[in-house]
Design a protein around this motif. Structure first.
Motif, mmCIF file in Angstrom:
data_model
loop_
_atom_site.group_PDB
_atom_site.id
_atom_site.type_symbol
_atom_site.label_atom_id
_atom_site.label_comp_id
_atom_site.label_asym_id
_atom_site.label_seq_id
_atom_site.Cartn_x
_atom_site.Cartn_y
_atom_site.Cartn_z
ATOM 1 N N THR A 60 -10.985 -8.808 -14.531
ATOM 2 C CA THR A 60 -11.890 -8.421 -13.450
ATOM 3 C C THR A 60 -11.130 -7.566 -12.435
ATOM 4 O OG1 THR A 60 -11.369 -10.411 -12.173
ATOM 5 C CG2 THR A 60 -13.227 -10.547 -13.713
ATOM 6 N N ALA A 61 -11.861 -7.059 -11.453
ATOM 7 C CA ALA A 61 -11.245 -6.212 -10.428
ATOM 8 C C ALA A 61 -11.075 -6.991 -9.123
ATOM 9 C CB ALA A 61 -12.090 -4.962 -10.208
ATOM 10 N N VAL A 62 -10.571 -8.223 -9.221
ATOM 11 C CA VAL A 62 -10.399 -9.065 -8.038
ATOM 12 C C VAL A 62 -9.540 -8.372 -6.990
ATOM 13 C CG1 VAL A 62 -9.443 -11.229 -7.159
ATOM 14 C CG2 VAL A 62 -10.712 -11.206 -9.313
ATOM 15 N N VAL A 63 -8.416 -7.796 -7.410
ATOM 16 C CA VAL A 63 -7.492 -7.179 -6.466
ATOM 17 C C VAL A 63 -8.142 -5.992 -5.746
ATOM 18 C CG1 VAL A 63 -6.457 -5.562 -8.131
ATOM 19 C CG2 VAL A 63 -5.123 -6.370 -6.168
ATOM 20 N N LEU A 64 -9.070 -5.342 -6.416
ATOM 21 C CA LEU A 64 -9.753 -4.195 -5.819
ATOM 22 C C LEU A 64 -10.764 -4.645 -4.768
ATOM 23 C CD1 LEU A 64 -10.348 -1.093 -5.875
ATOM 24 C CD2 LEU A 64 -12.123 -1.614 -7.572
ATOM 25 N N TRP A 65 -11.660 -5.581 -5.138
ATOM 26 C CA TRP A 65 -12.751 -5.971 -4.255
ATOM 27 C C TRP A 65 -12.331 -6.970 -3.182
ATOM 28 C CZ3 TRP A 65 -17.001 -3.219 -4.151
ATOM 29 C CH2 TRP A 65 -17.341 -2.454 -5.272
ATOM 30 N N ALA A 66 -11.335 -7.795 -3.484
ATOM 31 C CA ALA A 66 -10.939 -8.841 -2.540
ATOM 32 C C ALA A 66 -9.805 -8.421 -1.613
ATOM 33 C CB ALA A 66 -10.526 -10.107 -3.305
ATOM 34 N N TRP A 67 -9.142 -7.291 -1.936
ATOM 35 C CA TRP A 67 -8.033 -6.884 -1.076
ATOM 36 C C TRP A 67 -7.973 -5.378 -0.808
ATOM 37 C CZ3 TRP A 67 -3.323 -4.203 -2.424
ATOM 38 C CH2 TRP A 67 -2.453 -4.071 -1.312
ATOM 39 N N LEU A 68 -7.860 -4.557 -1.839
ATOM 40 C CA LEU A 68 -7.579 -3.142 -1.632
ATOM 41 C C LEU A 68 -8.696 -2.418 -0.887
ATOM 42 C CD1 LEU A 68 -5.488 -0.966 -2.068
ATOM 43 C CD2 LEU A 68 -6.561 -0.430 -4.277
ATOM 44 N N LEU A 69 -9.930 -2.573 -1.339
ATOM 45 C CA LEU A 69 -11.038 -1.893 -0.664
ATOM 46 C C LEU A 69 -11.249 -2.413 0.763
ATOM 47 C CD1 LEU A 69 -13.684 -1.445 -3.516
ATOM 48 C CD2 LEU A 69 -12.164 0.279 -2.518
ATOM 49 N N PRO A 70 -11.238 -3.738 0.981
ATOM 50 C CA PRO A 70 -11.341 -4.214 2.374
ATOM 51 C C PRO A 70 -10.222 -3.694 3.266
ATOM 52 C CG PRO A 70 -11.788 -6.010 0.857
ATOM 53 C CD PRO A 70 -11.296 -4.863 0.023
ATOM 54 N N LEU A 71 -9.009 -3.594 2.729
ATOM 55 C CA LEU A 71 -7.877 -3.112 3.515
ATOM 56 C C LEU A 71 -8.047 -1.648 3.903
ATOM 57 C CD1 LEU A 71 -4.968 -3.235 4.661
ATOM 58 C CD2 LEU A 71 -4.161 -2.697 2.341
ATOM 59 N N VAL A 72 -8.271 -0.804 2.916
ATOM 60 C CA VAL A 72 -8.273 0.641 3.140
ATOM 61 C C VAL A 72 -9.540 1.117 3.855
ATOM 62 C CG1 VAL A 72 -8.234 2.893 1.998
ATOM 63 C CG2 VAL A 72 -6.751 1.048 1.168
ATOM 64 N N LEU A 73 -10.699 0.588 3.451
ATOM 65 C CA LEU A 73 -11.963 1.099 3.980
ATOM 66 C C LEU A 73 -12.381 0.460 5.297
ATOM 67 C CD1 LEU A 73 -14.118 1.367 0.723
ATOM 68 C CD2 LEU A 73 -12.705 3.124 1.822
#
Length: 318
Positions: free
Chosen positions: A216-229
């Motif tokens: 899954t894309a846990v690292v994307l939705w739970a961390w990277l996108l919230p951080l950057v966006l």
């Protein structure tokens, strides 16, 4: 936003004499840190973060968007809570402040030790040419008035993307992996900075491995996108009013810092950062006592706004 009315060459270590006298009379406001209050703050932040992550991992697009926004907002809020631990104001015990501060900074890649060392120097040096801050936003205080619109646009983009911060984390992580000390820091502080970077890198790696393991894309939705966006621009927006456009070569905190008396939600979300003049006047005063201090010194504050909407409205139309 008010334009600076002039800059003083005064560099007295404690500011103008009348300010020092005022601080002496306000010592009565000081109280011991109430750890249970800060624990409640962290607990609420954790619950809201977990809720945001749960929403971000749902298949529905609306849920993911709401989850990313909520998670990112809590990352930024956690950074404001971390600020309280830098001053050892969250708990009475230094170790408790350190442990909590390290964890709170992880989502936004903020080293507790590096932030604390730089932040303490910021309090010492504000009002002098030696002043530096941990977060590099390019045109830190709005002093580059002769910049072209294109250059100014790049400055604002750098500020709200926090691109310099990510670069600094990567460089410091590489230095930590090589077990190198950090310029301007002693061996003990350098060890602590290395600790923070390795712990944060380990947490990100674990999240990435979880994503790979589950497919899954846990690292994307739970961390990277919230951080950057979300977290980065929100954090930059919280930090912007602190000293931007103030008289940053004046040692007087009533001239080099700004206060925004906002509503209860904004005061909670920024963890009292809106009372920034008061914080620089008495940095060892517990955060929850800053409104009390504000009532004592309101008439002396040179850069003051009644809310964030008012402040950013004036900034945009300046």
């Amino acid at each position: 936003m008010e334009a600076p009315t002039g800059q003083s060459a005064s560099h007295e270590p404690n500011g103008p004499p009348d300010t020092a006298e005022l601080k002496a009379t306000l010592k009565r406001l000081r109280t011991e840190p109430r750890g249970w209050v800060f624990t409640l703050k962290v607990g609420l932040c954790a619950v809201l973060t977990a809720t945001g992550v749960a929403l971000a991992l749902q298949p529905a697009l609306w849920s993911r968007i709401v989850g990313v926004v909520l998670t990112g907002a809590m990352f930024a809020h956690a950074a404001e809570l971390q600020h309280e631990t830098l001053h050892n104001l969250a708990y009475r015990r230094r170790r408790a402040n350190t442990v909590c501060g390290v964890v709170l900074g992880m989502p936004m890649l903020i080293s507790f030790a590096a932030y604390r060392a730089t932040h303490m120097r910021h309090h010492r040096d504000l009002g002098t040419p030696q002043n530096r801050e941990f977060f590099d936003y390019g045109d830190q205080y709005g002093t580059r008035g002769d910049r072209s619109r294109l250059a100014a646009g790049f400055d604002w983009a750098a500020r709200f993307t926090m691109v310099h911060h990510y670069g600094l984390f990567a460089a410091n992580l590489w230095r930590s992996l090589r077990r190198r000390d950090f310029a301007g820091e002693n061996a003990r502080v350098s060890r602590r900075i290395r600790r923070d970077h390795l712990l944060t890198a380990g947490a990100v790696l674990a999240l990435a491995l979880l994503s790979w393991w589950t497919g899954t894309a846990v690292v994307l939705w739970a961390w990277l996108l919230p951080l950057v966006l979300v977290a980065a621009p929100v954090h930059a927006a919280i930090e912007l009013p602190e000293h931007y456009g103030c008289e940053t070569l004046n040692r007087d905190p009533f001239a080099n810092t700004r206060t925004i008396r906002s509503n209860r939600f904004a005061t909670w979300f920024t963890n009292g950062n809106n009372y920034h003049v008061e914080h620089h006047l008495m940095p060892n005063l517990p955060i929850e006592r800053l409104p009390d201090l504000h009532r004592e010194v309101r008439g002396r504050i040179r850069y003051f706004h009644r809310g964030y909407i008012e402040y950013f409205g004036k900034l945009v139309h300046k």
